[in-house]
Design a protein around this motif. Structure first.
Motif, short mmCIF file in Angstrom:
data_model
loop_
_atom_site.label_atom_id
_atom_site.label_comp_id
_atom_site.label_asym_id
_atom_site.label_seq_id
_atom_site.Cartn_x
_atom_site.Cartn_y
_atom_site.Cartn_z
N LEU A 182 44.26 -19.67 9.34
CA LEU A 182 44.52 -21.11 9.32
C LEU A 182 44.08 -21.75 8.01
O LEU A 182 43.84 -22.95 7.95
N ASP A 183 44.00 -20.95 6.94
CA ASP A 183 43.62 -21.48 5.64
C ASP A 183 44.75 -22.30 5.03
O ASP A 183 45.89 -22.28 5.51
N TYR A 184 44.43 -23.02 3.99
CA TYR A 184 45.40 -23.94 3.39
C TYR A 184 46.67 -23.23 2.93
O TYR A 184 47.79 -23.72 3.17
N GLU A 185 46.53 -22.10 2.27
CA GLU A 185 47.71 -21.40 1.77
C GLU A 185 48.65 -20.99 2.89
O GLU A 185 49.87 -21.06 2.76
N THR A 186 48.07 -20.58 4.02
CA THR A 186 48.90 -20.20 5.18
C THR A 186 49.54 -21.44 5.82
O THR A 186 50.73 -21.44 6.13
N ILE A 187 48.74 -22.48 6.00
CA ILE A 187 49.24 -23.70 6.63
C ILE A 187 50.32 -24.36 5.76
O ILE A 187 51.31 -24.89 6.26
N LYS A 188 50.15 -24.27 4.44
CA LYS A 188 51.11 -24.89 3.52
C LYS A 188 52.50 -24.27 3.64
O LYS A 188 53.51 -24.94 3.40
N LYS A 189 52.55 -23.00 4.02
CA LYS A 189 53.85 -22.35 4.22
C LYS A 189 54.57 -22.90 5.45
O LYS A 189 55.79 -22.87 5.53
N ILE A 190 53.79 -23.38 6.40
CA ILE A 190 54.37 -23.99 7.61
C ILE A 190 54.72 -25.45 7.37
O ILE A 190 55.74 -25.95 7.84
N ASN A 191 53.86 -26.13 6.62
CA ASN A 191 54.03 -27.57 6.39
C ASN A 191 53.54 -27.88 4.98
O ASN A 191 52.34 -28.05 4.74
N LYS A 192 54.47 -27.97 4.04
CA LYS A 192 54.09 -28.14 2.63
C LYS A 192 53.51 -29.53 2.35
O LYS A 192 52.89 -29.74 1.29
N LYS A 193 53.68 -30.48 3.26
CA LYS A 193 53.19 -31.83 3.04
C LYS A 193 51.83 -32.08 3.70
O LYS A 193 51.32 -33.20 3.69
N ILE A 194 51.24 -31.04 4.26
CA ILE A 194 49.97 -31.21 4.97
C ILE A 194 48.85 -31.64 4.02
O ILE A 194 48.78 -31.17 2.88
N ILE A 195 48.01 -32.53 4.47
CA ILE A 195 46.80 -32.91 3.75
C ILE A 195 45.65 -32.19 4.45
O ILE A 195 45.32 -32.50 5.59
N TYR A 196 45.08 -31.22 3.78
CA TYR A 196 44.14 -30.27 4.38
C TYR A 196 42.74 -30.60 3.84
O TYR A 196 42.48 -30.49 2.65
N VAL A 197 41.84 -30.99 4.74
CA VAL A 197 40.50 -31.45 4.34
C VAL A 197 39.44 -30.48 4.83
O VAL A 197 39.32 -30.24 6.04
N SER A 198 38.68 -29.92 3.91
CA SER A 198 37.57 -29.02 4.26
C SER A 198 36.26 -29.71 3.93
O SER A 198 35.99 -30.04 2.77
#
Length: 376
Positions: free
Chosen positions: A110-126
């Protein structure tokens, strides 16, 4: 307030994997402005804050304060089948918040690089204690550790047997929740412009240094680094200090500017030889203490209420919430309710009412109560 008002972030969907305080408070701000917040929680356990005391009916009152108006989806993130349930939610999400140590989300897939492939517009906050990189990035910690490691605690922590633990969770809230929301709003604006998502690395420790601007300034420019309670804003000045009254109450005195200081000295009748002392500040502090302790808090309240020189009586939390000023401002007008239908004031959040949704009474979710909405 009109409950049909949807709020400025209506239509925004947030997936929140965080627990305890920093992430949940950040997503509460978003929920208050109309965003749909979906908490992802462990089956059977959920957010650890659910078990915090005191309890309010069967649920932690702290959990209720931080999670009103959110949805709860209970999932075992180590089960690949459960991860499939998240994929359509991720595709529709605008924001993802997580608070694990660096590397955990990657191990879960569920890391950003993986999630970005599903949704390139995601704003991912760690949100982490020390950020995604650096020697301390994997070190466990809590608020006291973060303020200790950044020098903030050293500036005013008492001494000897009278050490003081700050009552505010400064790193969690001011270093974590607030910067997360600020950067989320900036990322939403960026996405409006270029249709791109963002990865946001929130280090609670990094974000504490602005609170020490005055110490950094004197340290960098003069190599004069502040110590424990020895500076103008940390207890080393008579112009910014706490003084005990005769009835064991306390005066918060902050007459920093000359015009306020002169008025302060006038109304307490401080001997003239101490008014313009620049070097021996501790002697002046003691002289002020000797004067303030001669009268009770009601006397000093009347004196300083008339003098208007940045001095006030220290109130208890109970006294503060009953202060007519805050009642007039209606900051406790929103409510949280529990399973029995009982209500208490909700946690006030720093959002202007024009941006908030209209609903004024909401519950925090039971663990997994919204699973049926997502399991097909």
């Amino acid at each position: 307030m009109n409950e049909t008002i949807k709020g400025s972030l209506a239509g925004i969907k947030v997936i929140d994997f965080s627990t305890l305080l920093p992430g949940p408070l950040a997503s509460l701000f978003l929920a208050e402005t109309g965003a749909e917040v979906i908490k992802i929680e462990k089956p059977g356990i959920g957010d650890e804050m659910r078990e915090a005391y005191p309890k309010w009916n069967n649920q932690s009152v702290s959990f209720s304060m931080l999670n009103r108006g959110k949805k709860s989806l209970s999932l075992d993130l180590k089960d690949p089948e459960n991860l499939k349930i998240l994929e359509p939610i991720i595709k529709e999400a605008d924001i993802l918040i997580e608070q694990f140590r660096p590397g955990v989300m990657k191990r879960l897939g569920l890391d950003y690089e993986t999630i970005k492939k599903i949704n390139k517009k995601i704003i991912y906050v760690s949100i982490t204690g020390y950020g995604q990189k650096g020697p301390k990035s994997m070190v466990a910690g809590h608020d006291l550790n973060y303020i200790g490691n950044t020098g903030l605690l050293s500036l005013s922590m008492g001494s000897g047997d009278n050490t003081v633990v700050p009552p505010a969770l400064i790193a969690d809230i001011a270093g974590g929740s607030y910067p997360a929301v600020i950067n989320i709003l900036l990322a939403l604006r960026k996405r409006d412009i270029n249709q791109e998502g963002s990865f946001i690395d929130i280090s609670m420790s990094d974000n504490l240094f602005p609170f020490m601007f005055w110490g950094l300034g004197t340290g960098f420019s003069k190599n004069a680094w502040p110590g424990n309670a020895d500076s103008i804003l940390s207890g080393g000045s008579p112009r910014y200090n706490i003084y005990k009254t005769s009835d064991n109450a306390y005066l918060a005195a902050a007459p920093l500017e000359d015009r306020f200081w002169k008025k302060f000295c006038e109304v307490i009748d401080l001997p003239k030889k101490y008014i313009n002392v620049k070097d021996n500040q501790l002697e002046v502090i003691q002289q002020v203490r000797n004067i303030i302790i001669l009268k009770d808090k009601n006397f000093w309240f009347e004196v300083f209420n008339e003098a208007d020189c940045c001095c006030s009586i220290v109130k208890s939390l109970e006294e503060a919430i009953n202060d007519n000023h805050f009642k007039v401002r209606e900051i406790f007008s929103r409510k949280i309710s529990n399973e029995e239908g009982k209500e208490i004031p909700a946690l006030p959040v720093p959002i202007d009412n024009q941006f908030r949704k209209g609903k004024i009474s909401e519950k925090a979710p039971k663990l997994g109560v919204h699973n049926d909405l997502f399991f097909q």
